[in-house]
Structures are given as C-alpha cells and as structure tokens.
Write a protein that holds these residues in place. Structure first.
Motif, short mmCIF file in Angstrom:
data_model
loop_
_atom_site.label_atom_id
_atom_site.label_comp_id
_atom_site.label_asym_id
_atom_site.label_seq_id
_atom_site.Cartn_x
_atom_site.Cartn_y
_atom_site.Cartn_z
N UNK A 62 0.80 -1.22 0.00
CA UNK A 62 0.00 0.00 0.00
C UNK A 62 0.83 1.27 0.00
N UNK A 63 2.03 1.23 0.60
CA UNK A 63 2.83 2.45 0.78
C UNK A 63 3.89 2.51 -0.31
N UNK A 64 3.82 3.53 -1.11
CA UNK A 64 4.70 3.67 -2.27
C UNK A 64 6.17 3.76 -1.83
N UNK A 65 7.00 2.96 -2.45
CA UNK A 65 8.44 3.03 -2.23
C UNK A 65 8.89 2.51 -0.87
N UNK A 66 8.03 1.79 -0.15
CA UNK A 66 8.37 1.36 1.20
C UNK A 66 9.43 0.25 1.17
N UNK A 67 10.52 0.48 1.91
CA UNK A 67 11.55 -0.53 2.13
C UNK A 67 11.54 -0.81 3.63
N UNK A 68 10.90 -1.91 4.02
CA UNK A 68 10.63 -2.20 5.43
C UNK A 68 11.21 -3.54 5.84
N UNK A 69 11.94 -3.54 6.94
CA UNK A 69 12.42 -4.77 7.57
C UNK A 69 11.73 -4.89 8.93
N UNK A 70 11.25 -6.07 9.27
CA UNK A 70 10.62 -6.32 10.56
C UNK A 70 11.32 -7.47 11.26
N UNK A 71 11.64 -7.27 12.54
CA UNK A 71 12.26 -8.32 13.36
C UNK A 71 11.40 -8.54 14.60
N UNK A 72 11.17 -9.78 14.92
CA UNK A 72 10.47 -10.13 16.14
C UNK A 72 11.53 -10.63 17.12
N UNK A 73 12.04 -9.68 17.93
CA UNK A 73 13.23 -9.96 18.73
C UNK A 73 12.94 -10.82 19.95
N UNK A 74 11.72 -10.79 20.45
CA UNK A 74 11.42 -11.55 21.66
C UNK A 74 9.92 -11.81 21.74
N UNK A 75 9.55 -12.99 22.20
CA UNK A 75 8.15 -13.25 22.49
C UNK A 75 8.03 -14.28 23.59
N UNK A 76 7.05 -14.09 24.45
CA UNK A 76 6.79 -15.02 25.55
C UNK A 76 5.29 -15.08 25.76
N UNK A 77 4.77 -16.28 25.89
CA UNK A 77 3.34 -16.45 26.10
C UNK A 77 2.93 -16.14 27.53
#
Length: 375
Positions: free
Chosen positions: A278-293
């Motif tokens: 949806x976002x023009x020209x978007x260069x996006x990196x996503x990291x899920x560094x930690x998760x705990x239930x």
C-alpha cells in the motif's frame, strides 16, 4: 487454618526497622542490569546473620544469583526477586528518600521493595527451631530487566513447583500473566539535501505511515485488556541538513493471557505485508526480537486459599488480577513452575522518576511471604 502459633511467632520476629534499613540501603546501591555485584554482596552479608548457607550461582564473570534453602526436604516453593534495575534516569537522583512512610528511589517498586520483604521474611522464618522451619527456597536473581539470564541459569538446575515473584502488584495477587512481544521495524529511504525532499525518500515518513496502518488495523482496535501497544523508541539517521535515509522503531506488545504470541506474530506479518503493497516506495524490515506467552493458572490452589485467609487479617483487599507487564514469571511458567506474582509498589511508577513504594506495603508483603511459606 494457617493462623497458627508458629506463624504468629514468625510475624512477631519481623522487624519493621530492619526491613526499612534493608530497603533504603538496597536502593542506595546502584545495580542496573549487568552491574549487580555490589547489591548481591550486600544481601549476602544481610542473609548471613540467619546462619543458613547462601550459595552463589554463577551466571557470568562477576555476576551471580544468590540461592538459599531451609527445611528438611527439597522446597516446592521459592521466593524469587530480581536485584537489578533499569538504568538511572538521573545518576545524581536515584537514591532512596522517605517521606511519610513512602520510599522513593530507583527500584523502590521494581523490585527492591519485594526483595527486601523476602529477605525480612526469610530472617524471621530462620528464628524458628530448625526442625520447625518450612521447606522454602530463596532466589535473588540478576538480569531480569534485560535477558532474564539469572532466572534461566537457575532453571538449568532447579524447577520448583511454585514460585512467588515480588514484582509490583500493589499487593494484589496475580495467578495470570500477560504475554509479551518485542518488535523492531526499520525503514530505509534515500538521503538528499533537505531543501530537495522530493528527490529523496524520507525514511521517517515511511515509518509513520507504517505505524498508522498498524494502529488502524482491527487487530489494534481490540479492548485494551486484550492487547497493550506501546511505541517504546523511534530514532533516525542523523547526518545534518538532509532527508533521513533510515528510521527504526521499537514496539512493545503486551498480550492478554489467552492470546497466542505465534498467532499474533503471523497477523502482524500480514499487516506489514499489506503495508509494503500500500505504501509507495516502502523498504521495510521487521524483526520479532522476543516473544513469551502468558498464562492462566486459576485460583483453585493452596496459595490462593492462604491469601483468602491472611489478607483480611492484614486489612488488604483481595482481588485476583492479571500481571500486565513482562517478568521472569513467563520463564518459570515455560519451564514448568507455577508462578504467583505478588509484591509491594505499583507498575504505574516503576521505571519512572517517581518510582515509589510504601513501607506499609513492604511490611505486609513480608508477612504474606512468611504465611505462604508456612502454609
């Protein structure tokens, strides 16, 4: 009924002045994560007067947990406190200050108040004849505010049936616990002189569009009790009078006990994939560094029964609430322990310049910890 002569004897041995001194002196010892040795040396000496051996459990060089047990069998219950704090907001203003029974200072609520109460309960319980002491463990860990490496080290050797963790709950017991996720987003742009932004690509603007798309999604319109969303940090490249070419945002997500972090991560990834389209020209990196239930233990257990009897004696309200923050409780639960989160102070002031707890709550915590140990 647990209100026995033995408990009355232990309660009589709780010394409010000694407890106050322990709390004030602990706060005065600066112990951010990674630099806990001074406060551990202090607590080791404080506990030595009980005549019960205290063991150093090495986590890494110059960093160690303190572990002690009493009683004639392996304990099914441990009192657990973390001695580290976040970094001082002002290195000149972190020390303890008391006024009208309220103690302010770094770690007063999170969680040197809880640690001081556990130490006092331990010293009071140690006044019993050896054959009358309960089977109880005491664990003072390092590193909770960072990686939880102190508790992880302990769990390599021991996994008790129950732990009581003295995080700040305003003395309301929590047999349920929120989960937690930490997400890092990075957008890349094209650097150009700030007078010609149309020729570049502003990484901050891209990040803001991503965050708005997240916030507007149905996932983030759930009731606050289901999902707590907080942008903890946002920073960009700094190179003078130019359009920034990089922006990073760190997001905290606190999930209600019945939300699966894996399912949440997959839903977030779908939203971020839509943002890339949806976002023009978007260069996006996503990291899920930690998760705990999170977890839901329920209140049909012996510890809850003890609290139902003891809290009215101490004029404390009894309301079972979920613990909304992240804590080592998640680690203990994942390892197979059943954690009760219960301690003096409130999350509202923790990690702030107005962090505080009351001496009345700290003393009440010491009495409750002793009752749980004997019950």
């Amino acid at each position: 009924m647990i209100m026995t002569a033995r408990l009355e004897q232990v309660w009589a041995a709780i010394d409010p002045q000694r407890l106050r001194q322990t709390l004030m002196e602990m706060i005065d010892i600066y112990s951010p994560s990674g630099k806990e040795e001074d406060v551990q040396l202090y607590l080791e000496e404080r506990l030595a007067v009980a005549g019960i051996p205290v063991r150093r459990q090495v986590v890494e060089e110059e960093r160690y947990n303190l572990v002690a047990t009493m009683g004639r069998r392996d304990p099914h219950l441990y009192l657990v406190g973390h001695v580290d704090t976040v970094a001082a907001w002002d290195i000149e203003e972190y020390a303890a200050h008391e006024e009208w029974g309220v103690v302010r200072g770094l770690g007063a609520a999170d969680m040197k108040g809880g640690c001081a109460a556990m130490v006092e309960a331990w010293l009071a319980l140690a006044t019993l004849p050896e054959e009358e002491r309960p089977a109880l463990g005491l664990l003072l860990v390092v590193g909770e505010e960072e990686k939880g490496d102190g508790s992880l080290r302990f769990l390599q050797e021991t996994c008790p049936e129950w732990v009581v963790i003295g995080e700040p709950t305003s003395m309301l017991p929590a047999f349920s616990h929120f989960g937690y996720m930490e997400v890092a987003l990075v957008t890349q742009g094209r650097r150009i002189h700030s007078s010609l932004p149309e020729l570049g690509h502003n990484a901050i603007e891209s990040m803001l569009r991503v965050l708005l798309q997240l916030q507007r999604s149905p996932l983030f319109r759930k009731e606050p009790s289901q999902l707590v969303y907080s942008i903890r940090e946002m920073s960009s490249s700094r190179a003078g009078f130019v359009v920034p070419d990089r922006c990073e945002a760190l997001i905290d997500l606190h999930l209600s006990p019945n939300v699966d972090p894996g399912k949440m991560r997959r839903e977030l990834e779908e939203i971020l994939d839509r943002a890339r389209s949806d976002i023009k020209g978007l260069d996006l990196e996503a990291r899920f560094d930690f998760e705990a239930g999170g977890y839901l233990l329920g209140v049909e257990n012996r510890l809850a029964e003890i609290l139902e009897e003891v809290c009215p004696r101490l004029n404390l309200p009894l309301e079972f609430v979920p613990f909304r923050s992240h804590s080592d409780g998640n680690l203990f639960y994942q390892a197979g322990s059943r954690p009760l989160i219960l301690g003096p102070g409130s999350l509202e002031t923790a990690h702030t310049a107005d962090e505080q707890t009351s001496l009345a709550e700290v003393e009440a915590a010491a009495r409750i910890y002793a009752a749980l140990a004997l019950g």
